[in-house]
Write a protein that holds these residues in place. Structure first.
Motif, PDB file in Angstrom:
ATOM      1  N   MET A  70       1.034  -1.105  -0.326  1.00  0.00           N
ATOM      2  CA  MET A  70       0.071   0.132  -0.043  1.00  0.00           C
ATOM      3  C   MET A  70       0.704   1.181  -0.082  1.00  0.00           C
ATOM      4  SD  MET A  70      -3.294  -0.932   2.331  1.00  0.00           S
ATOM      5  CE  MET A  70      -2.419  -0.695   3.692  1.00  0.00           C
ATOM      6  N   TYR A  71       1.598   1.142   1.337  1.00  0.00           N
ATOM      7  CA  TYR A  71       2.555   2.782   1.324  1.00  0.00           C
ATOM      8  C   TYR A  71       3.316   2.648  -0.423  1.00  0.00           C
ATOM      9  CZ  TYR A  71       1.653   3.188   5.942  1.00  0.00           C
ATOM     10  OH  TYR A  71       0.810   4.058   6.843  1.00  0.00           O
ATOM     11  N   THR A  72       4.368   1.372  -0.250  1.00  0.00           N
ATOM     12  CA  THR A  72       4.703   1.857  -2.399  1.00  0.00           C
ATOM     13  C   THR A  72       4.270   2.663  -3.116  1.00  0.00           C
ATOM     14  OG1 THR A  72       6.592   0.158  -1.220  1.00  0.00           O
ATOM     15  CG2 THR A  72       6.203   0.832  -3.648  1.00  0.00           C
ATOM     16  N   TYR A  73       3.234   1.984  -3.372  1.00  0.00           N
ATOM     17  CA  TYR A  73       2.488   2.619  -4.201  1.00  0.00           C
ATOM     18  C   TYR A  73       1.446   3.671  -4.618  1.00  0.00           C
ATOM     19  CZ  TYR A  73       4.091  -1.984  -7.476  1.00  0.00           C
ATOM     20  OH  TYR A  73       5.308  -2.746  -7.009  1.00  0.00           O
ATOM     21  N   LEU A  74       0.559   3.932  -2.977  1.00  0.00           N
ATOM     22  CA  LEU A  74       0.182   4.770  -2.997  1.00  0.00           C
ATOM     23  C   LEU A  74       1.316   6.120  -2.727  1.00  0.00           C
ATOM     24  CD1 LEU A  74      -2.615   4.105  -0.337  1.00  0.00           C
ATOM     25  CD2 LEU A  74      -2.898   4.177  -3.468  1.00  0.00           C
ATOM     26  N   PHE A  75       2.751   5.396  -2.159  1.00  0.00           N
ATOM     27  CA  PHE A  75       3.275   7.141  -2.222  1.00  0.00           C
ATOM     28  C   PHE A  75       4.368   6.834  -2.823  1.00  0.00           C
ATOM     29  CE2 PHE A  75       0.636   6.523   1.399  1.00  0.00           C
ATOM     30  CZ  PHE A  75      -0.419   7.520   1.987  1.00  0.00           C
ATOM     31  N   PRO A  83       7.905   4.276  -7.862  1.00  0.00           N
ATOM     32  CA  PRO A  83       7.393   3.245  -6.358  1.00  0.00           C
ATOM     33  C   PRO A  83       8.858   2.447  -6.348  1.00  0.00           C
ATOM     34  CG  PRO A  83       5.453   2.955  -7.512  1.00  0.00           C
ATOM     35  CD  PRO A  83       6.236   4.062  -8.620  1.00  0.00           C
ATOM     36  N   TYR A  86      11.103   5.086  -4.189  1.00  0.00           N
ATOM     37  CA  TYR A  86      10.714   5.030  -2.777  1.00  0.00           C
ATOM     38  C   TYR A  86      10.770   3.845  -1.603  1.00  0.00           C
ATOM     39  CZ  TYR A  86       7.453   6.536   0.976  1.00  0.00           C
ATOM     40  OH  TYR A  86       7.308   6.809   1.931  1.00  0.00           O
TER      41      TYR A  86
END
Length: 282
Positions: A70-75, A83, A86
């Motif tokens: 979630m965090y990689t692909y959302l933010f 991504p 990040y």
């Protein structure tokens, strides 16, 4: 008929005093288990719980994977441009966050055993008194290693490439497991102090969430307001996340390692002592 009569006669045969004394006195008692042996036995008991209730592994497998995805692909695109860029920064921090969050289940397990009366039996055993508490922590360390392996494997599939290689990754995971072992002593104290497992989880989450989110796990402190940087830079989670990140990148962050090890030692000394005092008196 004769067999039944013979069996009854044997069961009702009187026990002589001298034969009973031979059984109770003549043989030496088995040696008392040492601290390490007793602790490993209680640790194995904690592992058997996972064997019989495999759903306990959900928080160290599916949940961390869901977070990293979630965090990689959302933010990732907004914070680092992509991504793939990040995840190089995020994965070590998310690893710290996930492992630290599941340390609270140590206190929950202890509180559950107290409620069931299991600890009353433990206190009567002729073993090293802290063995029961240390056994819980040793069993949970295995769960921390499993979670680390799962998250790093998923990260490698997603594009995470640690410049420190295998040694850097192992060093980062080892540091994180040591710190998590120290943090678990905090929740053992709450497990003894609070009355219900829901209370333990509530207090634990109230402490863990601010510490993990107000750190450098997601973004660098330089992007934060000055007043917030003062807290983030002195947050023990920040020191551990930075140290793990640098070790996996192939660097040797002496200052951050010193802070991480220092915090670990302080937590064990303070909360380990308080926990054992409560355990001995409660």
């Amino acid at each position: 008929m004769s067999t039944v009569t013979t069996t009854d006669a044997q069961e009702l045969a009187p026990v002589r005093t001298d034969s009973l004394a031979d059984l109770l006195i003549a043989k030496d008692r088995p040696p008392r288990p040492g601290p390490l042996s007793a602790s490993l036995t209680f640790g194995w008991r904690a592992m058997l719980k996972i064997k019989h209730v495999p759903e306990q592994l959900f928080d160290v497998t599916a949940f961390p994977v869901m977070l990293i995805l979630m965090y990689t692909y959302l933010f990732g695109g907004a914070l680092a441009g992509s991504p793939q860029e990040y995840i190089q920064y995020l994965l070590p921090g998310m690893l710290v966050m996930s492992i630290v969050m599941i340390t609270m289940y140590t206190g929950v397990a202890i509180n559950t055993d107290i409620d069931k009366g299991v600890f009353d039996r433990f206190r009567t055993l002729p073993v090293w008194r802290p063995a029961a508490m240390v056994g819980y922590l040793l069993g949970d360390m295995v769960r921390y290693v499993i979670a680390s392996i799962v998250m790093i494997s998923v990260g490698l599939i997603m594009g995470f490439r640690p410049d420190g290689g295998l040694l850097g990754v192992l060093a980062g995971v080892a540091l994180l497991v040591v710190f998590s072992f120290a943090v678990s002593w905090v929740w053992t104290m709450f497990g003894l102090l609070l009355r219900t497992e829901k209370s333990v989880m509530g207090v634990s989450m109230m402490v863990i969430f601010p510490l993990t989110f107000l750190s450098d796990i997601f973004v660098k402190p330089e992007t934060m307001p000055g007043w917030l940087q003062a807290f983030v830079n002195h947050n023990p989670i920040t020191h551990v996340a930075t140290a793990v990140r640098e070790l996996m990148a192939g660097h040797f962050p002496a200052a951050e390692l010193g802070w991480a090890v220092g915090w670990s030692a302080a937590l064990v000394v303070v909360f380990g002592t308080l926990t054992m005092r409560m355990y001995n008196r409660k």
